[in-house]
Design a protein around this motif. Structure first.
Motif, PDB file in Angstrom:
ATOM      1  N   UNK A 125       0.897  -1.288  -0.083  1.00  0.00           N
ATOM      2  CA  UNK A 125      -0.026   0.159   0.030  1.00  0.00           C
ATOM      3  C   UNK A 125       0.773   1.288  -0.097  1.00  0.00           C
ATOM      4  N   UNK A 126       0.395   2.086  -0.798  1.00  0.00           N
ATOM      5  CA  UNK A 126       1.174   3.460  -0.713  1.00  0.00           C
ATOM      6  C   UNK A 126       0.300   4.444   0.240  1.00  0.00           C
ATOM      7  N   UNK A 127       1.155   5.376   0.660  1.00  0.00           N
ATOM      8  CA  UNK A 127       0.545   6.380   1.777  1.00  0.00           C
ATOM      9  C   UNK A 127       1.001   7.748   1.375  1.00  0.00           C
ATOM     10  N   UNK A 128       0.143   8.596   0.798  1.00  0.00           N
ATOM     11  CA  UNK A 128       0.726   9.912   0.309  1.00  0.00           C
ATOM     12  C   UNK A 128       0.427  10.930   1.666  1.00  0.00           C
ATOM     13  N   UNK A 153       1.629  -6.240   4.068  1.00  0.00           N
ATOM     14  CA  UNK A 153       2.914  -6.663   4.014  1.00  0.00           C
ATOM     15  C   UNK A 153       4.119  -5.486   3.999  1.00  0.00           C
ATOM     16  N   UNK A 154       3.808  -4.540   3.121  1.00  0.00           N
ATOM     17  CA  UNK A 154       4.648  -3.458   2.641  1.00  0.00           C
ATOM     18  C   UNK A 154       4.048  -2.238   2.769  1.00  0.00           C
ATOM     19  N   UNK A 155       4.522  -1.017   3.496  1.00  0.00           N
ATOM     20  CA  UNK A 155       3.926   0.201   3.378  1.00  0.00           C
ATOM     21  C   UNK A 155       4.885   1.062   2.993  1.00  0.00           C
ATOM     22  N   UNK A 156       4.499   1.919   1.925  1.00  0.00           N
ATOM     23  CA  UNK A 156       5.324   2.815   1.249  1.00  0.00           C
ATOM     24  C   UNK A 156       4.967   4.205   1.427  1.00  0.00           C
ATOM     25  N   UNK A 157       5.766   5.062   1.978  1.00  0.00           N
ATOM     26  CA  UNK A 157       5.095   6.464   2.066  1.00  0.00           C
ATOM     27  C   UNK A 157       5.478   7.350   1.121  1.00  0.00           C
ATOM     28  N   UNK A 158       4.848   8.130   0.526  1.00  0.00           N
ATOM     29  CA  UNK A 158       5.125   9.050  -0.548  1.00  0.00           C
ATOM     30  C   UNK A 158       4.932  10.263   0.058  1.00  0.00           C
ATOM     31  N   UNK A 186       9.204   1.802   3.630  1.00  0.00           N
ATOM     32  CA  UNK A 186      10.186   2.772   2.699  1.00  0.00           C
ATOM     33  C   UNK A 186       9.369   4.183   2.662  1.00  0.00           C
ATOM     34  N   UNK A 187      10.407   5.037   2.543  1.00  0.00           N
ATOM     35  CA  UNK A 187       9.726   6.451   2.309  1.00  0.00           C
ATOM     36  C   UNK A 187      10.410   6.920   0.887  1.00  0.00           C
ATOM     37  N   UNK A 188       9.619   7.480   0.133  1.00  0.00           N
ATOM     38  CA  UNK A 188      10.079   7.997  -1.216  1.00  0.00           C
ATOM     39  C   UNK A 188       9.848   9.421  -1.110  1.00  0.00           C
TER      40      UNK A 188
END
Length: 269
Positions: A125-128, A153-158, A186-188
């Motif tokens: 999932x992506x979190x903006x 499973x995996x959380x990616x912050x944008x 992970x933070x992008x």
């Protein structure tokens, strides 16, 4: 804050209910072009947009990723009182969402037919998290904690990239610190419609997500709207609105805080 009185200012108040459709049309044209470019050119397009719109200075796609050490440093830099507030918020949000967890079921009816409902968390999932005119550590917690509870499973912050030179009290540092507290994988450091498109479509550097959640400006909201179907989204948010009904027993400072919590979002709130 400008104050309008009803009924004498009702003509001015009526203007708030007249949405500017042309602004949405302009945003849609821009965002469609951004999505098409990211779809065709991947990391190259994302890096160009990040350097143009996010004031980044990326030389290679690997620069998109904000190291976890940077998140920990942001957390350590926060005042103790703010750390305490974020920990309190984290605990309260966690306790609330634990009540929302769903479990599947299975049963067989009298005819021997079996019926099931299976509940599985999403894989990625992506979190903006906005970071332009303002940054919101609250958004980090309110979006990441439910995903953690659900078992994603995996959380990616944008989020737009942090500043190299951090002014005192920079709210972006609080957002990065909240990401460390919440356990983001992970933070992008990429924002805007190009960031949403990158996670929705996937690039060589940035993985494709199953769902994108979180608020943003009209370009972020438009990107989520146009990409819905290729990925899932939470909702189309904004412009923010709030209505407060209060009598003489209400506390003016609490009312003002409620109004400001929406008015801070953008000029259209």
């Amino acid at each position: 804050m400008k104050i309008f009185q009803y009924p004498q200012d009702q003509d001015a108040i009526a203007q708030f209910f007249r949405r500017n459709a042309s602004a949405d049309n302009q945003a849609e044209t821009v965002v469609r072009e951004i999505i098409a470019n990211v779809r065709a050119n991947g990391d190259k397009a994302v890096m160009a947009y990040a350097n143009q719109f996010d004031n980044a200075n990326y030389k290679r796609p690997a620069d998109f990723v904000i190291p976890k050490e940077r998140l920990k440093a942001a957390w350590d830099s926060l005042p103790a009182a703010l750390q305490k507030s974020l920990k309190t918020a984290h605990a309260r949000i966690l306790a609330y969402h634990k009540h929302q967890t769903l479990k599947g079921f299975s049963y067989t009816d009298a005819l021997g037919c079996r019926f099931d409902q299976r509940v599985h968390p999403l894989h990625r999932v992506g979190v903006y998290v906005p970071g332009g005119t303002a940054a919101y550590p609250s958004t980090v917690l309110m979006d990441v904690v439910p995903a953690k509870v659900a078992g994603v499973d995996e959380i990616i912050m944008l989020t737009p990239p942090p500043r190299d030179k951090k002014p005192s009290g920079d709210p972006r540092e609080a957002a990065l610190g909240a990401a460390w507290l919440a356990g983001v994988d992970q933070v992008i450091g990429v924002g805007g419609a190009h960031g949403v498109a990158a996670l929705a479509l996937g690039t060589k550097t940035l993985p494709r997500v199953d769902k994108i959640v979180g608020p943003g400006n009209k370009y972020v909201a438009m990107a989520k709207r146009l990409l819905y179907g290729e990925i899932d989204i939470d909702m189309i948010a904004g412009p923010s609105e709030i209505l407060i009904l209060a009598d003489k027993t209400a506390r003016p400072d609490v009312i003002a805080a409620d109004m400001l919590s929406q008015a801070e979002h953008d000029p259209d709130a």
